[in-house]
Design a protein around this motif. Structure first.
Motif, short mmCIF file in Angstrom:
data_model
loop_
_atom_site.label_atom_id
_atom_site.label_comp_id
_atom_site.label_asym_id
_atom_site.label_seq_id
_atom_site.Cartn_x
_atom_site.Cartn_y
_atom_site.Cartn_z
N LEU A 15 0.88 -1.17 0.00
CA LEU A 15 0.00 0.00 0.00
C LEU A 15 0.91 1.21 0.00
CD1 LEU A 15 -2.83 1.28 0.29
CD2 LEU A 15 -2.48 1.18 2.77
N ILE A 16 0.75 2.07 -0.99
CA ILE A 16 1.56 3.28 -1.09
C ILE A 16 0.63 4.47 -0.91
CG2 ILE A 16 3.13 4.62 -2.52
CD1 ILE A 16 3.88 1.98 -3.92
N ILE A 17 0.96 5.31 0.06
CA ILE A 17 0.10 6.44 0.40
C ILE A 17 0.75 7.73 -0.04
CG2 ILE A 17 -1.03 7.69 2.29
CD1 ILE A 17 -0.83 5.06 3.93
N ASP A 18 0.03 8.48 -0.88
CA ASP A 18 0.41 9.83 -1.26
C ASP A 18 -0.04 10.72 -0.11
OD1 ASP A 18 0.82 12.33 -2.36
OD2 ASP A 18 -0.53 12.03 -4.07
N ALA A 19 0.87 10.99 0.83
CA ALA A 19 0.49 11.63 2.09
C ALA A 19 0.33 13.14 1.99
CB ALA A 19 1.53 11.30 3.16
N ASP A 20 0.66 13.75 0.86
CA ASP A 20 0.48 15.19 0.73
C ASP A 20 -1.01 15.51 0.82
OD1 ASP A 20 3.17 15.63 0.50
OD2 ASP A 20 3.17 15.75 -1.68
N ALA A 21 -1.40 16.17 1.90
CA ALA A 21 -2.79 16.58 2.15
C ALA A 21 -3.75 15.40 2.19
CB ALA A 21 -3.25 17.61 1.13
#
Length: 176
Positions: A15-21
């Motif tokens: 699972l890869i999370i684009d954590a920007d906002a």
């Protein structure tokens, strides 16, 4: 040959999370813990990404970037990127492997993930599909043209508890 040039072994589904906002990092981590799926959190250096990780979460720093650890099940890695437009997106695309699941609000990143054989889910729980991503990109493009011409487009609706619940339900299904 530098360490960055060495080919990396496949790490298995992640699972890869684009954590920007991203308002659902905690929920995404909870789903990954239950499904025993490794997680890579990607965001810019100003975000203190480690705040999302519990003390008892196994860490596997460097694995996502080609480390040699072979840890089955849940672990967490953080990839910090410089501040800048799309830097997290480009880092995510570099990490992506077929079968991964990407959490993102960015339709362009979702499209690139689908193109690489990964799955993508929005923070409101919408699962992006190859059948609809072209229309999503077209709508985004048309709205951008309106804004450039001085017009206004409707902004996103308020993020609700129902959005959060839909996200958890749909992500859990994707991680099965």
């Amino acid at each position: 040959m530098s360490p960055d040039d060495t080919p990396r072994a496949p790490r298995g589904r992640a699972l890869i999370i684009d954590a920007d906002a991203c308002p659902v990092v905690r929920e995404a981590l909870a789903c990954a813990r239950r499904a025993r799926v490794p997680v890579v959190i990607v965001g810019n250096t100003t975000q203190n990404l480690a705040r999302h990780i519990r003390r008892d979460d196994p860490r596997d720093a460097g694995h996502a970037r080609g480390g040699s650890a072979d840890r089955p099940g849940f672990w967490v890695d953080i990839v910090e990127v410089p501040i800048g437009a799309d830097s997290a997106d480009f880092a995510i695309v570099e990490l992506l492997e077929a079968g991964d699941v990407v959490v993102t609000q960015d339709i362009g990143l979702a499209s690139m993930a689908l193109g690489r054989g990964a799955e993508a889910i929005g923070v409101r729980g919408r699962v992006y599909t190859r059948a609809t991503i072209d229309m999503d990109l077209f709508i985004r493009h048309e709205e951008k043209k309106v804004r450039r011409a001085g017009g206004r487009t409707r902004g996103p609706a308020v993020f609700t508890a129902e959005d959060r619940e839909r996200f958890v339900r749909n992500l859990a299904q994707l991680l099965r």
